[in-house]
Design an enzyme around this catalytic site. Structure first.
Site, PDB file in Angstrom:
ATOM      1  N   LYS A  26       0.865  -1.190   0.000  1.00 26.31           N
ATOM      2  CA  LYS A  26       0.000   0.000   0.000  1.00 26.31           C
ATOM      3  C   LYS A  26       0.898   1.235   0.000  1.00 26.31           C
ATOM      4  O   LYS A  26       1.970   1.233   0.633  1.00 26.31           O
ATOM      5  CB  LYS A  26      -0.864  -0.073   1.263  1.00 26.31           C
ATOM      6  CG  LYS A  26      -1.917   0.996   1.412  1.00 26.31           C
ATOM      7  CD  LYS A  26      -2.772   0.672   2.654  1.00 26.31           C
ATOM      8  CE  LYS A  26      -3.869   1.687   2.875  1.00 26.31           C
ATOM      9  NZ  LYS A  26      -4.777   1.288   3.976  1.00 26.31           N
ATOM     10  N   SER A  59      -9.577   1.565   2.995  1.00 28.22           N
ATOM     11  CA  SER A  59      -8.672   2.294   2.135  1.00 28.22           C
ATOM     12  C   SER A  59      -7.709   1.393   1.349  1.00 28.22           C
ATOM     13  O   SER A  59      -7.167   1.828   0.329  1.00 28.22           O
ATOM     14  CB  SER A  59      -7.865   3.293   2.966  1.00 28.22           C
ATOM     15  OG  SER A  59      -7.118   2.637   3.961  1.00 28.22           O
ATOM     16  N   SER A  77      -9.858  -0.913   7.147  1.00 26.77           N
ATOM     17  CA  SER A  77      -9.284  -0.760   5.806  1.00 26.77           C
ATOM     18  C   SER A  77      -8.653  -1.999   5.191  1.00 26.77           C
ATOM     19  O   SER A  77      -8.307  -1.982   4.009  1.00 26.77           O
ATOM     20  CB  SER A  77      -8.247   0.351   5.808  1.00 26.77           C
ATOM     21  OG  SER A  77      -8.896   1.580   5.645  1.00 26.77           O
TER      22      SER A  77
HETATM   23  N1  GLN Z   1     -12.838   3.785   6.726  1.00 23.23           N
HETATM   24  C1  GLN Z   1     -12.176   4.173   7.918  1.00 23.23           C
HETATM   25  C2  GLN Z   1     -11.766   5.618   7.827  1.00 23.23           C
HETATM   26  O1  GLN Z   1     -12.042   6.210   6.841  1.00 23.23           O
HETATM   27  C3  GLN Z   1     -11.006   3.293   8.171  1.00 23.23           C
HETATM   28  C4  GLN Z   1      -9.852   3.618   7.353  1.00 23.23           C
HETATM   29  C5  GLN Z   1      -8.690   2.737   7.690  1.00 23.23           C
HETATM   30  O2  GLN Z   1      -8.851   1.708   8.322  1.00 23.23           O
HETATM   31  N2  GLN Z   1      -7.519   3.184   7.298  1.00 23.23           N
HETATM   32  O3  GLN Z   1     -11.185   6.142   8.712  1.00 23.23           O
END
Ligand code: GLN
Length: 484
Positions: free
Chosen positions: A75, A152, A176
Site C-alpha cells: 500500500k 482504504s 481498511s
Molecule cells: N474507513 C475508515 C476511515 O475512513 C477506516 C480507514 C482505515 O482503516 N484506514 O477512517
C-alpha cells in the site's frame, strides 16, 4: 497464469525448480500491464528493481523461506528507501517524495527474500472506504468495474484478487483491510494493536493503525504474518510477546471451538444476502465441530461515533507534519510563513483530509475536549469491555465484515457520513485493539463478493487462522476469481 498461485503453491514450485522467481515476477508484471489500465490498483511500478531482485534470488537458488522470491505490492503508505511513496496525496505526489529508509515490515519481507513490485492505491492517507479519496483516482472492483474495490486498502485487495501480485500489504485503522477484502473476495488479517510494527508506515490515527496483509488464502496470511510480526525497537507500541508458529497451528481443527454471533451485527438496514451468507457460514462452522452461541456487544452502536472522534483527533495531530518545509508540495513566493502553510496545505490536501483535520482540531480544542475527545475515550473503554466480557464465554466472534457488498462508485460522494457508516462492523474491533480475520463467505445474486470477519481476543490471531483455515478447507469461495 503463474501470478494466480498462492504463496504456498509458488513456494513448492520454486523449491522443486519448476518455476523461477523471475518468471513469477514477470507474470505479475504482465498481468499488471494487461489489467491495471482498467483497475487502477497500482500507483507506482518498480519493475526493473523487482526483476533484478528476482534474478539475484534465482542465482542464489535458496528458497529456505516460504516468501523467498515471492512478489508483492505494498500500500502506498509503506516507506521503502528511494521508492516514491505518496499516501496517494497531492501533498507528497508533487516532487514525488521518496523516503530515505525502509519500514520495518518491508525490511523484514526483504530479509526473507520477498520482492516488492511497487505501490498499491489507497484513499488519501488511508482516510476512506473506497479509494475514491486517492489523488490517483478510484480503484475499480475486479468483479464489477462500476463498483468500488473498498478502502482504504482497495488497491491492495483488487490487485490480489486480480492476480497482479501474489499478496499485498495493507493497513487497517477502522476496517481498511477487512472491508476491501470482503468487497474483493480476499483474505485479510487485521492484527492485534502492537502485534506488527508501524515504523516507517505513514500514520493516520496512531492509537488505531495496524499493519497487516491481504492474501489469497488463510495459509498465505499466516505465512506473511509470521514473517512480519514481533517486537521492534523502532516502535515502542509493539509487544514483546513471542510470535507463534501460525502456519504450523493452522491444521489443529476447530472441534469444541465456541463461536459467538453478536445480535448487534445482524440488524435492520443490512443487506439480507450478507446476513444469509454469514449465517450459512455459522452452520458450516457448526458442521466442522464448533458450537454457536448468540451473544451481545451492547455498545456496538456507539462504535462509529467514537471512532469518528478519536480518529480525526489523531489525524489532526499526525497531519501537522506536512507543512511543505522539508518535503512535498511547496508554494512559490509566499507573503509570509502563515501564507506559505495555508497555501501548501490548502492545495496539497484533499477534502476528506481537511474535513478530518477540522473535526479533530475542534474535538481537541479546550472547551470541547471533555465533551468530545475525553468522552470518546471513555466510550472506547466500554466497547473494549464488551469484547472482554464476550470472550469469557466464546473463543471467536463471527460477524459480517461490511453491511453490504461493494457499492457503486460515486454513491457516497455527497454524503461523507453515509461513507462512515460503512465501518459500522469493523470500527468497534479497532477501538478495542483486537484482531480480525476477513474471509470470503459467499456471493450476492449480482455476483459481488460477501465477506465475514472472525474476531478474537488480543493476540488471538492463531485461533482466527485455525478457524478460517478450517472454513476454507470446507468451502470454495476463496478459489473463485473474477473474469477480466
Ligand atoms: N474507513 C475508515 C476511515 O475512513 C477506516 C480507514 C482505515 O482503516 N484506514 O477512517
Amino acid at each position: 497464469m503463474l501470478s494466480s498461485l498462492t504463496i504456498a503453491q509458488a513456494h513448492q514450485k520454486l523449491t522443486k525448480g519448476e518455476i523461477s522467481s523471475t518468471e513469477l515476477v514477470q507474470s505479475c508484471i504482465d498481468r499488471i500491464e494487461s489489467v491495471d489500465k482498467t483497475l487502477n490498483a497500482v500507483v507506482y511500478r518498480n519493475f526493473d528493481r523487482a526483476l533484478e531482485e528476482a534474478k539475484n534470488v534465482d542465482q542464489k537458488g535458496v528458497f529456505d523461506h516460504p516468501l523467498a522470491g515471492i512478489p508483492y505490492l505494498a500500500k502506498d503508505v509503506y516507506s521503502e528507501a528511494g521508492v516514491p511513496t505518496t499516501a496517494c496525496s497531492n501533498i507528497l505526489r508533487e516532487k514525488t517524495y521518496a523516503p530515505a529508509f525502509d519500514s520495518t515490515t518491508t525490511k523484514r519481507l526483504k530479509a526473507v527474500g520477498a520482492i516488492s513490485l511497487g505501490k498499491a492505491n489507497t484513499d488519501e492517507f488511508t482516510m476512506g472506504v473506497s479509494t475514491e479519496t486517492s489523488c490517483y483516482g478510484v480503484t475499480k472492483n475486479p468483479w464489477n468495474t462500476e463498483k468500488v474495490a473498498g478502502g482504504s486498502s482497495g488497491g491492495s485487495a483488487a490487485a490480489v484478487i486480480a492476480n497482479e501480485c501474489v499478496f499485498a500489504l495493507g493497513t487497517d485503522t477502522g476496517g481498511s483491510i477487512r472491508q476491501p477484502a470482503s468487497y474483493c473476495s480476499c483474505t485479510g488479517i487485521k492484527v492485534t494493536y502492537g502485534r506488527t510494527s508501524r515504523y516507517g508506515v505513514m500514520s493516520m490515527a496512531s492509537s488505531l493503525d495496524t499493519i497487516g496483509t491481504l492474501a489469497k488464502s488463510v495459509e498465505d496470511a499466516a505465512i506473511i504474518l509470521e514473517a512480519i510480526s514481533g517486537h521492534d525497537p523502532m516502535d515502542a507500541t509493539t509487544s514483546p510477546l513471542p510470535v507463534p508458529p501460525y502456519r504450523q497451528q493452522l491444521t489443529k481443527g476447530i472441534k469444541g471451538l465456541k463461536i459467538g454471533l453478536p445480535k448487534e451485527y445482524f440488524v435492520k438496514g443490512m443487506d439480507p444476502e450478507v446476513e444469509q451468507s454469514v449465517r450459512a457460514a455459522a452452520k458450516t462452522f457448526e458442521s466442522l465441530g464448533a458450537t454457536i452461541k448468540d451473544i451481545s456487544l451492547p455498545h456496538t452502536d456507539y462504535g462509529i461515533a467514537t471512532y469518528y472522534i478519536i480518529c480525526p483527533s489523531e489525524v489532526s495531530s499526525n497531519m501537522a507534519r506536512y507543512d511543505g518545509i522539508r518535503y512535498g508540495h511547496t508554494a512559490p513566493k509566499p507573503k509570509d510563513l502563515l501564507d506559505y502553510y495555508l497555501r501548501v496545505r490548502s492545495e496539497g490536501f484533499g477534502p476528506e483530509v481537511k474535513r478530518r483535520i477540522m473535526i479533530g482540531t475542534y474535538a481537541l480544542s479546550s472547551g470541547y475536549y471533555d465533551a468530545y475527545y475525553l468522552k470518546a475515550q471513555k466510550v472506547r473503554t466500554l466497547v473494549r469491555q464488551d469484547f472482554e466480557n464476550a470472550f469469557r464465554d466464546v473463543d471467536v466472534i463471527l460477524t459480517p465484515s461490511a453491511p453490504t457488498p461493494a457499492f457503486t462508485i460515486g454513491a457516497h460522494t455527497d454524503d461523507p457520513v453515509q461513507a462512515y457508516l460503512e465501518d459500522a462492523f469493523t470500527a468497534p474491533a479497532s477501538l478495542a485493539g483486537i484482531p480480525g480475520l476477513a474471509i470470503p463467505c459467499g456471493f450476492s445474486k449480482k455476483n459481488l463478493p460477501i465477506g465475514m470477519q472472525l474476531l478474537g481476543p488480543q493476540f488471538g490471531e492463531s485461533t482466527l487462522f485455525r478457524a478460517g483455515h478450517a472454513y476454507e478447507q470446507a468451502t470454495e469461495w476463496h478459489r473463485k476469481k473474477p473474469i477480466l
